[in-house]
Design a protein around this motif. Structure first.
Motif, PDB file in Angstrom:
ATOM      1  N   PHE A 169      46.674  46.473  53.706  1.00 36.30           N
ATOM      2  CA  PHE A 169      45.963  46.275  52.456  1.00 36.30           C
ATOM      3  C   PHE A 169      44.725  47.184  52.427  1.00 36.30           C
ATOM      4  CE2 PHE A 169      47.961  41.938  52.937  1.00 36.30           C
ATOM      5  CZ  PHE A 169      48.878  42.115  51.916  1.00 36.30           C
ATOM      6  N   SER A 170      44.044  47.218  51.308  1.00 33.89           N
ATOM      7  CA  SER A 170      42.914  48.133  51.100  1.00 33.89           C
ATOM      8  C   SER A 170      41.717  47.779  51.970  1.00 33.89           C
ATOM      9  CB  SER A 170      42.459  48.071  49.644  1.00 33.89           C
ATOM     10  OG  SER A 170      43.491  48.338  48.749  1.00 33.89           O
ATOM     11  N   GLU A 176      36.814  48.986  45.884  1.00 30.78           N
ATOM     12  CA  GLU A 176      35.716  49.246  44.938  1.00 30.78           C
ATOM     13  C   GLU A 176      35.899  50.590  44.233  1.00 30.78           C
ATOM     14  OE1 GLU A 176      33.657  47.222  43.899  1.00 30.78           O
ATOM     15  OE2 GLU A 176      33.169  45.737  45.431  1.00 30.78           O
ATOM     16  N   LEU A 177      36.420  51.595  44.940  1.00 27.70           N
ATOM     17  CA  LEU A 177      36.669  52.897  44.323  1.00 27.70           C
ATOM     18  C   LEU A 177      37.685  52.773  43.201  1.00 27.70           C
ATOM     19  CD1 LEU A 177      36.417  56.013  44.257  1.00 27.70           C
ATOM     20  CD2 LEU A 177      38.231  56.086  45.979  1.00 27.70           C
ATOM     21  N   MET A 209      52.930  41.060  39.094  1.00 29.44           N
ATOM     22  CA  MET A 209      52.584  39.652  39.261  1.00 29.44           C
ATOM     23  C   MET A 209      51.416  39.536  40.235  1.00 29.44           C
ATOM     24  SD  MET A 209      56.427  37.997  39.392  1.00 29.44           S
ATOM     25  CE  MET A 209      56.906  38.952  40.842  1.00 29.44           C
ATOM     26  N   VAL A 210      50.262  39.119  39.724  1.00 27.18           N
ATOM     27  CA  VAL A 210      49.043  39.075  40.524  1.00 27.18           C
ATOM     28  C   VAL A 210      49.105  37.929  41.530  1.00 27.18           C
ATOM     29  CG1 VAL A 210      46.535  38.782  40.479  1.00 27.18           C
ATOM     30  CG2 VAL A 210      47.683  40.102  38.670  1.00 27.18           C
ATOM     31  N   THR A 211      48.896  38.266  42.801  1.00 24.89           N
ATOM     32  CA  THR A 211      48.910  37.253  43.861  1.00 24.89           C
ATOM     33  C   THR A 211      47.531  36.989  44.452  1.00 24.89           C
ATOM     34  OG1 THR A 211      49.375  38.938  45.545  1.00 24.89           O
ATOM     35  CG2 THR A 211      51.276  37.854  44.513  1.00 24.89           C
ATOM     36  N   ASP A 212      46.566  37.909  44.236  1.00 22.03           N
ATOM     37  CA  ASP A 212      45.267  37.788  44.891  1.00 22.03           C
ATOM     38  C   ASP A 212      44.280  38.722  44.203  1.00 22.03           C
ATOM     39  OD1 ASP A 212      45.130  40.516  46.496  1.00 22.03           O
ATOM     40  OD2 ASP A 212      47.162  39.729  46.705  1.00 22.03           O
ATOM     41  N   TYR A 213      43.019  38.685  44.663  1.00 20.49           N
ATOM     42  CA  TYR A 213      41.977  39.558  44.125  1.00 20.49           C
ATOM     43  C   TYR A 213      41.715  40.762  45.023  1.00 20.49           C
ATOM     44  CZ  TYR A 213      40.246  36.867  40.109  1.00 20.49           C
ATOM     45  OH  TYR A 213      40.103  36.257  38.884  1.00 20.49           O
ATOM     46  N   ASP A 214      42.691  41.195  45.795  1.00 21.67           N
ATOM     47  CA  ASP A 214      42.477  42.261  46.759  1.00 21.67           C
ATOM     48  C   ASP A 214      41.291  41.845  47.638  1.00 21.67           C
ATOM     49  OD1 ASP A 214      43.703  44.716  47.581  1.00 21.67           O
ATOM     50  OD2 ASP A 214      41.916  45.785  46.937  1.00 21.67           O
ATOM     51  N   CYS A 215      40.439  42.764  48.070  1.00 23.14           N
ATOM     52  CA  CYS A 215      39.345  42.370  48.971  1.00 23.14           C
ATOM     53  C   CYS A 215      37.965  42.585  48.368  1.00 23.14           C
ATOM     54  CB  CYS A 215      39.455  43.102  50.307  1.00 23.14           C
ATOM     55  SG  CYS A 215      39.328  44.894  50.172  1.00 23.14           S
ATOM     56  N   TRP A 216      37.901  42.991  47.090  1.00 26.41           N
ATOM     57  CA  TRP A 216      36.619  43.321  46.473  1.00 26.41           C
ATOM     58  C   TRP A 216      35.837  42.093  46.034  1.00 26.41           C
ATOM     59  CZ3 TRP A 216      35.648  41.598  41.548  1.00 26.41           C
ATOM     60  CH2 TRP A 216      36.766  41.182  40.803  1.00 26.41           C
ATOM     61  N   HIS A 217      36.535  40.974  45.754  1.00 24.91           N
ATOM     62  CA  HIS A 217      35.909  39.826  45.108  1.00 24.91           C
ATOM     63  C   HIS A 217      35.051  39.048  46.109  1.00 24.91           C
ATOM     64  CE1 HIS A 217      35.268  36.449  42.482  1.00 24.91           C
ATOM     65  NE2 HIS A 217      36.019  36.978  41.540  1.00 24.91           N
ATOM     66  N   PRO A 218      33.767  38.873  45.839  1.00 26.71           N
ATOM     67  CA  PRO A 218      32.882  38.221  46.820  1.00 26.71           C
ATOM     68  C   PRO A 218      33.117  36.726  46.975  1.00 26.71           C
ATOM     69  CG  PRO A 218      31.686  38.657  44.778  1.00 26.71           C
ATOM     70  CD  PRO A 218      33.031  39.332  44.646  1.00 26.71           C
ATOM     71  N   ASP A 219      33.782  36.105  45.986  1.00 18.77           N
ATOM     72  CA  ASP A 219      33.955  34.650  46.021  1.00 18.77           C
ATOM     73  C   ASP A 219      35.342  34.214  46.459  1.00 18.77           C
ATOM     74  OD1 ASP A 219      31.339  34.323  45.089  1.00 18.77           O
ATOM     75  OD2 ASP A 219      31.995  34.491  42.999  1.00 18.77           O
ATOM     76  N   HIS A 220      36.161  35.153  46.927  1.00 15.53           N
ATOM     77  CA  HIS A 220      37.511  34.826  47.363  1.00 15.53           C
ATOM     78  C   HIS A 220      37.749  35.402  48.746  1.00 15.53           C
ATOM     79  CE1 HIS A 220      39.092  33.227  43.484  1.00 15.53           C
ATOM     80  NE2 HIS A 220      38.095  33.953  43.010  1.00 15.53           N
TER      81      HIS A 220
END
Length: 294
Positions: A169-170, A176-177, A209-220
């Motif tokens: 994963f990223s 963020e880019l 189909m969205v499964t997650d917020y990748d790794c950018w989201h500070p609250d997840h």
């Protein structure tokens, strides 16, 4: 493809997508391709009389990682099976706050950042350049949007799908880019799939189909395989309902696609006929036979 032929809908997605209620005359069949082995056998069936062909993108049991997928064999096999339009379903991470896990995004653009994949059917001896300005068939997108609305599925129309190589994963910096670039979702599978579908003169549309917020989201929490699988399972019934609802909307087409998908090669071949490699031309009998025989 013969333009008077009835539409044949191809679906590329996860192993559970083809378990649709009402799918009749089901038969798994191997379709050989000169470009190698497809991910799996193809499942042929009919839904209320509409022919459908399913291909588990990663093979049954999810055996093949993204970078090892034989995208050329997959698309070539679908064309040889008579498919005229492809619905692609894939798991993605969200790069936008408003695209929460569980949302179905009907994307209309791609950014291809893959680097380890064969991306064209054409080669030295038979050169072609197709347009990818609009890589998704608007007609298929309209049908998907209408059915998603009818079913009450959380969905969004439009957006760019960032295709990364994977299988990792990223990093947060990458995530963020891609957000700065305005991308909506990120995944590992829809390129070069969409490019090859265009070269094969197939209509193509993606439901991301969205499964997650990748790794950018500070609250997840950062994305994990367990999280992806949990959301995928929750979405499986919705994805099957979407395919079932779209099938009758696409069955009434007569003649080639008005968006031009079925004539993508009309002005794409550059190599003069007398300079074409006959062996490559033979391999392209399904993908480009309409224009090579013309």
């Amino acid at each position: 493809m013969v333009e008077s032929d009835r539409p044949v809908i191809g679906v590329i997605g996860g192993s559970g997508i083809y378990e649709i209620d009402g799918l009749e005359n089901k038969q798994w069949r191997r379709v050989e391709s000169p470009f190698g082995e497809p991910s799996d056998e193809l499942l042929f069936g009919e839904l209320d009389g509409q022919p459908l062909v399913f291909l588990p993108r990663h093979g049954r049991g999810h055996r093949i990682p993204p970078s090892r997928l034989n995208f050329r064999a997959n698309i070539d096999a679908m064309k040889r099976a008579g498919v005229t339009e492809i619905l692609s379903l894939s798991a993605v991470g969200s790069l936008k706050e408003e695209l929460a896990p569980g949302t179905f995004v009907i994307v209309d653009q791609f950014i291809d950042r893959t680097f380890a994949r064969e991306k064209t059917f054409f080669d030295s001896g038979l050169v072609a350049h197709v347009s990818l300005a609009e890589p998704v068939c608007a007609r298929l997108g309209d049908a998907l949007e209408a059915v998603a609305g009818d079913l009450g599925l959380p969905h969004a129309r439009g957006g760019s799908y960032m295709v990364m190589e994977g299988p990792q994963f990223s990093t947060k910096a990458e995530s963020e880019l891609y957000r700065q670039w305005g991308c909506s979702v990120i995944g590992m599978t829809n390129m070069p799939e969409a490019k090859l579908a265009r070269e094969a003169e197939l209509c193509y549309a993606t439901v991301a189909m969205v499964t997650d917020y990748d790794c950018w989201h500070p609250d997840h929490d950062h994305v994990t395989v367990d999280e992806v699988i949990r959301t995928l399972l929750a979405n499986a019934d919705k994805a099957r309902a979407l395919v079932r609802g779209v099938a009758p909307r696409l069955s009434g087409r007569s003649g080639p696609c008005a968006s031009g998908c079925h004539h993508a090669l009309d002005n794409a071949l550059i190599t003069h006929p007398e300079a074409r490699d006959p062996e490559l031309a033979a391999k392209l009998d399904a993908v480009a036979g309409r224009v090579l025989r013309g």
